[in-house]
Design a protein around this motif. Structure first.
Motif: not given
Lengths: 510, 372
Positions: B41-58
Motif C-alpha cells: 500500500p505505501v509503495a502504491a500510494i507513493l507511486t500514485f501521488f508522490i512520484e508524478p511530482l518528482n520532476s519539473m516535467d511532472g
C-alpha cells in the motif's frame, strides 16, 4: 338516560414543535352518533390534534381512549382497523384511474377482494352518494371526488369519521347532500368529527362544538343554542380592545390602486383572487383582515410583483401602471415590501445582514457601481438600520438567521423604511414576533404613514389591525370587502366578515 | 435501525474541513484496496501521488491536466450555486473543441496573430451554443437541464465522430479518423521550455481570479448566490430566475468550450476521436470538492489532475489497471458527500425517539395547518 361510553376520549393531549406548542393539554369526548365540531382559527391546533387521532403524529403526552379503552394509535392503518376513517381536505386520488381502482388502492386487500363494484354501488345508494365505479376520476367534479373519499371510508364500516373542512370545495347544493349523508350516518351511530371554521354550517349540522385557540381548548358549546356571532367571539377570543388612536392628518390622494383584479392562484390549493379593488391613500394605513388561506398570500404576491397580472393598469403605484412589471420595477416606483416569511423570503438566512441590506436596497440606496457591490456603503446602510430600528445584533457581518424573529423583522422593516418608500405593503408584520418588537414595528408603520407614505397591512391579528389601521377591509375566499373606517367598525363585525357570513348579518339587520 | 438526525447548528469551519477529511479517507481506503490487491500500500500510494511530482516535467504535466478541470469546474460552480445543474460540460467541451478547431482548420494556411484569439472566441461560443439548448428548453418548457445537458453530451460526441470520419478527416492522414495537425499559429504557446505547459494555464489562473471577484463582489455573483440559497428571496428582490439560468449556463458552457479548445490547440494539436478523458464529468467532482469556490476549485483541480497522472504512473510502474484512477475519483466524491452528510446530520441507532425529543427530530414545516 344512562351515561354512555364515549366513542373517543382525549385527555391532556400535548404536542410541542420547536418554538410552538401546537396542542396544550387538550381534552375532549366524542359520543357515539355525535356530530362533533372542532372549531378554531388557522393555527389553533386542530390539524395537529386530528393528525394525532388518525395516527399520523405522536403526542408528547396525554392519553387516548377508544370506546373506553386506553390505547396508542401507531399509524393510520391502525386507526383504520379500529374504525376511524378520515376524509382529507385535499384528496389523494389518481386522475388516470377509475373510481373503483382508486378505492381499491386505499383499502386493505381483503376488503378490496370480491365484487367491489357492487359494494360501491350499494354503499353509494344507501347513503345518497351517487357514484359510478367505472368512471375515471379526471372526468369527475370536485364534489364527486369527495364522494369517492367518503365511500372509501364507509366501505370500511367506520365508527368515527373525521372530516377536514369538507365543504370548502363544495357548492351549496353539494353541501346539502353531504349533510344529509352525515346525518344519516349519525343516526346509525357513527360519530363524526367535523373540522371547520364555517360557523353557519356548524350551527346547522353539529350537536356539539369544541373550540380551540392557540393550541388550547378554550370553550365548548351546543351550536344550536349559539349564534354564529357568539361562536366567532369564542373562536377569536373576546378580549380584543380597540386602542385609542392618535389624531391624524387627512389622508391625501390614492397612491396604491388595485382595480378589477382577478387572478387564479399559482399555488396548489391556493385561493383565486376575485375582482379585487383597493385604494391606499398617502398618509393612511389600510388594514386587510382575514382568516389565513383566504387569498392573502396571493394578494401579497400580486402587489409585490412576484405574481404578474395581464392588465398593466390593474395595479398602479402613483401614476405608474405596474401590473405586468416585476418587483424590481415596483421598487423603482417607490414600493417597499415586507413578506410574511422572514427567513428565506424577506431575507437570505445564510447571508450577512449587510448583504441582506444590499438585497433590497442595492438600487434605491445607490449601493452598486458598474455592477459591483459597494461593500462599505452596504455595511454603513445596514448599520444605520441596526441603530435606528434598535436591532440587537453583535454586528452586521453576522448572518440573518442568527437574529431572533423580532430582531430580524425589525431589521427587515428598517431596511424597507429607510429607503423612504412611497408605499409599503406588509403581510403579517408581527407574526411570531415578541411583544416589544411588535409594538416597535407598529409604531414605525404609524410614523411612516404620518410622513405621507401609503401603508397596506395584511394581517390575521385583529388587535393589530385596529391599532394601526385608518380603514379596514376583509378578505374572504379571495374577495375583498369594501373598506370601512376603523373607528366605525367593531371586532364582531369584522369577525363575521372574516367567517364569510356577512349576508346573514345583513339579513338580520334588515 | 439507522436514522439521520439534523444537527442543530452547522459548524461553518466543518464545511471547509470535510474535503480534507474526504481526501484522508480516500487515502486510507485506497491503501486498503491496494493491500487487498496484493500490492504494497505505501509503495502504491507513493507511486500514485508522490512520484508524478518528482520532476519539473511532472509538475508541468499536473498543470496541463488541471487546466481543463479547473476551468470547467469554476464555470460549473456558477451554475451549481444557483441550483442550475449543468451535467453536460463534456459535450460543451467537445463542441467548443470542434468550434475552435474549425477556425484552425479553416485557416490552416493563415499565419496571423489574430488566429489564436479567433479560436478562443470560437471555442467559447461553441460551448455556449451547446449549453444554450438546455437553457432554452429549461426556460421555455421547464425541462430538466440535468437530462438535456447530459444527453447532449452524447450528441456532441457523435458530431465529433462524424466530422473526423467524414468532412474533417486529414486528406493526407492515411484514412485515420483524425483531422490534419494544427499549424504553428493555431497551437497555443508553450510557457515553460521543454515541457507541455502552455498558455492555457495562465488563462485558467486568470479565470480563477475573475470568477472570485465576480462571485464575491459583483451583482451577478450576488444574484447567483441569493437564488441558490433562497429562491423566494431572489424573487422578492426582483432577480429574474430565467436570466440567471441563461447566464449560468452560458458561463459554464463557455468555460467548458474554452477548455475543449485549449485541449485541441494545446496538448493534442489536432482533432482526434477522444478529446477528453472525461474532464467534463470529473470537473463536477472538482467543483464540489472545491466547495464551488474558485480557489477551492483550483486546489481540487490539481488534486484531481494528480489522480490522472498517478493512474498513468501506477499503470506503468506497478502494472495496476488504469481503472484505479476512476476508483480514486469515485472514492473521493463518495467520501466528500458522506462527510457533508455527517456535517449536517448525526447518525442515531434504534427506533425513532420522537416522543422523547420531538424538537430535534421534527422540522418546523410539519406544523402545516393547511387551512384547517
Amino acid at each position: 338516560m344512562t351515561e354512555q361510553t364515549p366513542r373517543l376520549e382525549l385527555e391532556g393531549i400535548t404536542k410541542a414543535y420547536p418554538g410552538v406548542i401546537a396542542n396544550n393539554n387538550v381534552s375532549m369526548k366524542i359520543m357515539p352518533g355525535e356530530i362533533h365540531a372542532l372549531l378554531g382559527e388557522n393555527g389553533a391546533g386542530k390539524s395537529t390534534l386530528v393528525k394525532f387521532i388518525y395516527g399520523v403524529q405522536k403526542a408528547d403526552s396525554g392519553t387516548l381512549k377508544w370506546q373506553g379503552e386506553e390505547m396508542v394509535i401507531a399509524n393510520p392503518n391502525a386507526a383504520r382497523k379500529l374504525g376511524i376513517g378520515m376524509v382529507f381536505q385535499h384528496f389523494s386520488l389518481f386522475d388516470a384511474m377509475t373510481v373503483e381502482e382508486n378505492i381499491a388502492i386505499g383499502i386493505s386487500p381483503e376488503l378490496a377482494a370480491g365484487d367491489l363494484k357492487q359494494r360501491i354501488r350499494d354503499v353509494s345508494q344507501q347513503y345518497g352518494l351517487p357514484l359510478d365505479p367505472t368512471r375515471y376520476v379526471h372526468s369527475l367534479s370536485v364534489g364527486e371526488r369527495q364522494r369517492i373519499e367518503v365511500v372509501r371510508c364507509l366501505l370500511q364500516d367506520p365508527k368515527l369519521l373525521i372530516m377536514d373542512e369538507p365543504t370548502s370545495v363544495l357548492t351549496p347544493q353539494e353541501v346539502d347532500e353531504l349533510f344529509k349523508t352525515l346525518r344519516h350516518l349519525s343516526e346509525e351511530g357513527v360519530s363524526i368529527l367535523y373540522i371547520s371554521h364555517k360557523l353557519q354550517e356548524i350551527k346547522d349540522l353539529c350537536h356539539f362544538a369544541t373550540i380551540m385557540r392557540m393550541g388550547e381548548v378554550v370553550d365548548d358549546c351546543i351550536p344550536a343554542e349559539e349564534s354564529p356571532r357568539s361562536m366567532a367571539e369564542m373562536m377569536m377570543g373576546a378580549n380584543l380592545v380597540s386602542p385609542e388612536k392618535p389624531g391624524k392628518a387627512e389622508p391625501g390622494a390614492a397612491h396604491l390602486v388595485v382595480s378589477n383584479l382577478s387572478l387564479a392562484s399559482s399555488h396548489q390549493h391556493g385561493v383565486d383572487l376575485k375582482n379585487v379593488n383597493l385604494e391606499v391613500r398617502t398618509g393612511e394605513i389600510l388594514g386587510i383582515a382575514g382568516i389565513a388561506g383566504n387569498g392573502q398570500m396571493e394578494l401579497m404576491e400580486v402587489l409585490s410583483g412576484e405574481m404578474l397580472v395581464d392588465d398593466q393598469n390593474a395595479v398602479m403605484i402613483g401614476n405608474a401602471p405596474v401590473g405586468k412589471s416585476g418587483p424590481g420595477i415596483r421598487r423603482d416606483a417607490g414600493m417597499g415590501f415586507v413578506p410574511e416569511e422572514r427567513l428565506g423570503h424577506g431575507a437570505v438566512p445564510e447571508m450577512s445582514l449587510w448583504e441582506n441590506a444590499f438585497l433590497s436596497g442595492s438600487k434605491s440606496m445607490n449601493l452598486m457601481s458598474k455592477g459591483f457591490i459597494n461593500i462599505n456603503g452596504s455595511v454603513d446602510y445596514a448599520q444605520n438600520v441596526v441603530s435606528e430600528f434598535n436591532v440587537k445584533t453583535p454586528g452586521v457581518e453576522h448572518a440573518a438567521n442568527s437574529l431572533s424573529g423580532g430582531n430580524l423583522q425589525k431589521f427587515i422593516f428598517g431596511r424597507e423604511i429607510l429607503q423612504s418608500p412611497g408605499v409599503i405593503v406588509a403581510l403579517q408584520p408581527t407574526w411570531g414576533v415578541d411583544a416589544g418588537s411588535a409594538a416597535f414595528i407598529r409604531q414605525s408603520l404609524l410614523d411612516l404613514a404620518a410622513k405621507g407614505a401609503a401603508v397596506l397591512v395584511i394581517s390575521q391579528d385583529l388587535e393589530e389591525l385596529f391599532e394601526v389601521s385608518d380603514r379596514i377591509s376583509v378578505i374572504c375566499e379571495g374577495e375583498l370587502s369594501a373598506p370601512r373606517p376603523a373607528e366605525e367598525c367593531t371586532v364582531e363585525e369584522i369577525g363575521l366578515l372574516m367567517a364569510g357570513i356577512s349576508h346573514e348579518k345583513e339579513a338580520a339587520h334588515a | 435501525m439507522l436514522r439521520l438526525e439534523l444537527r442543530g447548528e452547522m459548524s461553518r469551519s466543518m464545511i471547509y474541513w470535510s474535503p480534507i477529511y474526504a481526501v484522508i479517507l480516500t487515502f486510507i481506503a485506497g491503501m486498503i484496496m491496494f493491500a487487498i490487491l496484493g500490492v504494497d500500500p505505501v509503495a502504491a500510494i507513493l507511486t500514485f501521488f508522490i512520484e508524478p511530482l518528482n520532476s519539473m516535467d511532472g509538475v508541468a504535466e499536473l498543470f496541463v491536466k488541471a487546466t481543463p478541470l479547473v476551468l470547467i469546474a469554476i464555470g460549473l460552480s456558477f451554475g451549481f450555486q444557483a441550483n442550475v445543474w449543468n451535467i453536460g460540460a463534456e459535450g460543451q467541451l467537445t463542441i467548443g473543441a470542434l468550434a475552435g478547431g474549425s477556425v484552425a482548420l479553416l485557416f490552416f494556411n493563415v499565419d496571423s496573430p489574430l488566429l489564436m484569439p479567433g479560436m478562443i472566441i470560437a471555442g467559447i461560443l461553441g460551448g455556449m451554443a451547446w449549453a444554450a439548448i438546455p437553457a432554452f428548453l429549461k426556460t421555455k418548457y421547464g425541462t430538466n437541464e440535468i437530462l438535456t445537458s447530459l444527453m447532449l453530451t452524447y450528441v456532441g460526441l457523435l458530431v465529433l465522430s462524424y466530422l473526423i470520419h467524414g468532412p474533417w478527416k486529414d486528406p493526407e492522414g492515411q484514412n485515420f479518423p483524425e483531422s490534419r495537425l494544427f499549424h504553428d499559429a493555431a497551437i497555443i504557446p508553450i510557457i515553460l521550455e521543454e515541457t507541455r505547459l502552455h498558455f492555457g494555464w495562465i488563462i485558467t489562473l486568470f479565470g480563477v481570479a475573475v470568477a472570485w471577484v465576480v462571485m464575491t463582489r459583483h451583482m451577478i455573483g450576488f444574484q447567483i448566490r441569493v437564488i441558490g440559497m433562497a429562491p423566494m428571496a431572489a424573487s422578492f428582490a426582483g432577480f429574474k430566475e430565467k436570466h440567471i439560468i441563461w447566464l449560468t449556463l452560458m458561463i459554464s458552457g463557455g468555460a467548458a468550450g474554452l477548455a475543449g479548445m485549449i485541449e485541441v490547440s494545446g496538448p493534442i494539436g489536432q482533432i482526434v476521436p477522444v478529446i477528453s478523458p472525461g474532464y467534463g464529468f470529473t470537473a463536477i467532482i472538482v467543483a464540489f470538492l472545491g466547495r464551488l469556490h474558485p480557489v477551492g476549485c483550483l486546489f481540487a483541480g490539481l488534486l484531481m489532475a494528480l489522480t490522472y497522472l498517478g493512474g498513468d504512473n501506477a499503470q506503468i510502474e506497478m502494472n495496476l489497471p488504469n481503472a484505479v484512477t476512476g476508483v480514486f475519483q469515485g472514492m473521493l466524491l463518495f467520501f466528500l458527500l458522506a462527510s457533508d452528510v455527517l456535517v449536517r446530520y448525526r447518525i442515531r441507532f434504534g427506533k425513532a425517539t420522537a416522543l422523547v425529543a420531538p424538537a430535534a427530530a421534527t422540522p418546523p414545516m410539519a406544523i402545516d395547518e393547511e387551512g384547517v
